[in-house]
Write an enzyme that holds these catalytic residues in place. Structure first.
Site, PDB file in Angstrom:
ATOM      1  N   ASP A  73      -1.865  -7.521  10.757  1.00 61.65           N
ATOM      2  CA  ASP A  73      -1.926  -7.870   9.335  1.00 61.65           C
ATOM      3  C   ASP A  73      -1.352  -9.255   9.063  1.00 61.65           C
ATOM      4  OD1 ASP A  73      -2.691  -7.358   6.721  1.00 61.65           O
ATOM      5  OD2 ASP A  73      -0.787  -6.430   6.177  1.00 61.65           O
ATOM      6  N   ASP A  86       0.810  -1.209   0.000  1.00 65.70           N
ATOM      7  CA  ASP A  86       0.000   0.000   0.000  1.00 65.70           C
ATOM      8  C   ASP A  86       0.846   1.263   0.000  1.00 65.70           C
ATOM      9  OD1 ASP A  86      -2.485   1.377   0.074  1.00 65.70           O
ATOM     10  OD2 ASP A  86      -2.208   1.719   2.224  1.00 65.70           O
ATOM     11  N   ILE A  87       2.025   1.216   0.608  1.00 65.67           N
ATOM     12  CA  ILE A  87       2.814   2.440   0.719  1.00 65.67           C
ATOM     13  C   ILE A  87       4.172   2.351   0.039  1.00 65.67           C
ATOM     14  CG2 ILE A  87       1.680   3.087   2.873  1.00 65.67           C
ATOM     15  CD1 ILE A  87       4.196   2.228   4.354  1.00 65.67           C
ATOM     16  N   SER A 108       7.103  -0.193  -2.747  1.00 61.76           N
ATOM     17  CA  SER A 108       7.484  -1.395  -3.489  1.00 61.76           C
ATOM     18  C   SER A 108       8.770  -1.965  -2.897  1.00 61.76           C
ATOM     19  CB  SER A 108       7.697  -1.066  -4.971  1.00 61.76           C
ATOM     20  OG  SER A 108       6.493  -0.597  -5.564  1.00 61.76           O
ATOM     21  N   LYS A 158      12.756  -1.716   0.618  1.00 58.78           N
ATOM     22  CA  LYS A 158      11.414  -1.139   0.474  1.00 58.78           C
ATOM     23  C   LYS A 158      11.560   0.322   0.125  1.00 58.78           C
ATOM     24  CE  LYS A 158       6.832  -0.935   2.566  1.00 58.78           C
ATOM     25  NZ  LYS A 158       5.966  -1.445   3.663  1.00 58.78           N
TER      26      LYS A 158
END
Length: 414
Positions: free
Chosen positions: A163, A42-43, A45, A67
């Site tokens: 999550d 979501d925030i 790659s 990331k």
């Protein structure tokens, strides 16, 4: 810089120190060669990267996962705080089943987190490759045990994960797991407490003992009651550490639909018990190849099922009673009646499903499978072959994220 749980055997730290000593500065994005896009969230790659200039004998060619988050996007979507929380949490972690944050740095456009790369892929795709797309009970016990220890550590550090799902559980090169992706996690206050062993009821190993078809299910171990009373649960037994942030509360609607706890869906406010709910869903998916409340009509039906549909098990699943009993305890819709609500992992680890698990030596246990070793030279050769093939096919730009060559590396695993 090194983390104690790595035992001083991680050459990545030495390679990073050598690069920084050579150039007299902190590590930056220019010291990495990005080889392949592993995935995206979501925030940001995640890319597979190789460290440049590590030096022979110091981990030259070390592989990392990077990331990359775009600053403008974080501001535009109001995700700056989430990115900062993830970085702060990663900086706290020092556990064999949680990621190591080697470095973090920024460019004018990006924020980057340098973490360890797991060559075994994730448990979601690994499960799909199993017969019947599910794990045996022995294999599931191995993975659930390690995830349980990771969640226990997080709760002790005041972190509620929120999550948990197979896609976020990676497999290291030694076959053990690593919990990843903390951008939905919540930090809170926790007060670790030592509880006398005699305060823990040794007979509470079955959630529904009356429905057990085997009397042995009611016994915590095969030892006699006398031995249990005089050793593990006697007055001279060592106290048990309980660190469960039971007072934490949030009303955020976060997570994956099939894994959402009922209290998140209702908006009544949730705490650390949501992690034990997701552990139950995770265990169910490993054993049955599907989640228990997924609706055929989409996410809306799934949410209705989570709140109102009773938990059921397939008749032909071949899953033992202790496993089903543990899932019943974890998947109690009322969080106050959920296994783990009061004492967290301490009471979950006592369930009969984990009989025979030596919690102090889980890290040393043999994993169900060990992934093939991945060498940087092999990775780069596979990517070059892929790009060359795309040119031969008329110059079509396949992109690094779509290159695949089974002769070198199971790229589809990511």
């Amino acid at each position: 810089m090194s983390k104690p749980h790595r035992g001083g055997e991680d050459l990545r730290w030495e390679a990073i120190e050598r690069v920084e000593a050579t150039y007299g500065r902190r590590l930056g994005i220019g010291d990495l060669s990005l080889l392949k896009k592993l995935g995206f969230g979501d925030i940001g790659s995640v890319y597979l990267a190789e460290l440049r200039g590590g030096g022979a004998g110091a981990g030259e060619g070390c592989l990392f996962a990077v990331k990359v988050m775009e600053k403008e996007m974080l501001v535009r979507r109001n995700k700056v705080r989430r990115a900062q929380t993830e970085r702060d949490i990663l900086g706290l972690l020092n556990h064999p089943f949680l990621p190591t944050l080697y470095s973090h740095f920024e460019t004018p456009k990006f924020c980057c987190l340098l973490m360890e790369f797991c060559s075994g892929g994730d448990l979601h795709l690994l499960r799909q490759r199993q017969p019947g797309k599910r794990f045996s009970e022995h294999e599931a016990r191995f993975y659930v045990s390690e995830v349980l220890l990771a969640l226990e550590y997080l709760h002790m550090m005041g972190v509620i994960y929120r999550d948990l799902k197979p896609e976020n559980i990676l497999v290291r090169e030694d076959g053990h797991i690593m919990l990843s992706d903390f951008d939905l996690s919540m930090r809170c206050y926790v007060d670790p407490t030592l509880v006398a062993s005699m305060d823990i009821n040794p007979s509470s190993f079955c959630i529904r003992p009356s429905s057990c078809l085997r009397p042995s299910c009611l016994k915590p171990t095969i030892k006699s009651r006398k031995k249990i009373t005089s050793s593990a649960y006697g007055p001279d037994a060592l106290p048990v550490l309980v660190a469960e942030p039971t007072t934490a509360r949030s009303t955020s609607f976060v997570g994956t639909h099939e894994y959402l706890a009922p209290e998140i869906i209702s908006g009544a406010g949730h705490g650390s018990a949501v992690d034990w709910w997701t552990l139950g869903i995770f265990m169910y998916e490993l054993l049955y190849g599907k989640t228990p409340f997924k609706g055929g009509g989409g996410n809306r039906e799934t949410l209705f099922n989570v709140v109102g549909k009773p938990l059921r098990f397939p008749e032909d699943g071949g899953v033992s009673f202790p496993a089903k009993d543990l899932m019943r305890g974890l998947l109690a819709k009322d969080p106050k009646r959920r296994l783990g609500f009061k004492r967290g992992a301490t009471e979950i680890k006592q369930h009969r499903f984990f009989e025979g698990v030596n919690w102090a030596l889980v890290r040393s246990g043999p994993p169900p499978r060990i992934p093939a070793a991945v060498e940087p030279a092999v990775v780069k050769e596979a990517i070059r072959a892929c790009l060359a093939a795309s040119v031969e096919k008329g110059g079509e730009d396949l992109g690094l994220g779509r290159c695949s060559d089974d002769r070198f590396l199971d790229f589809e695993f990511f």
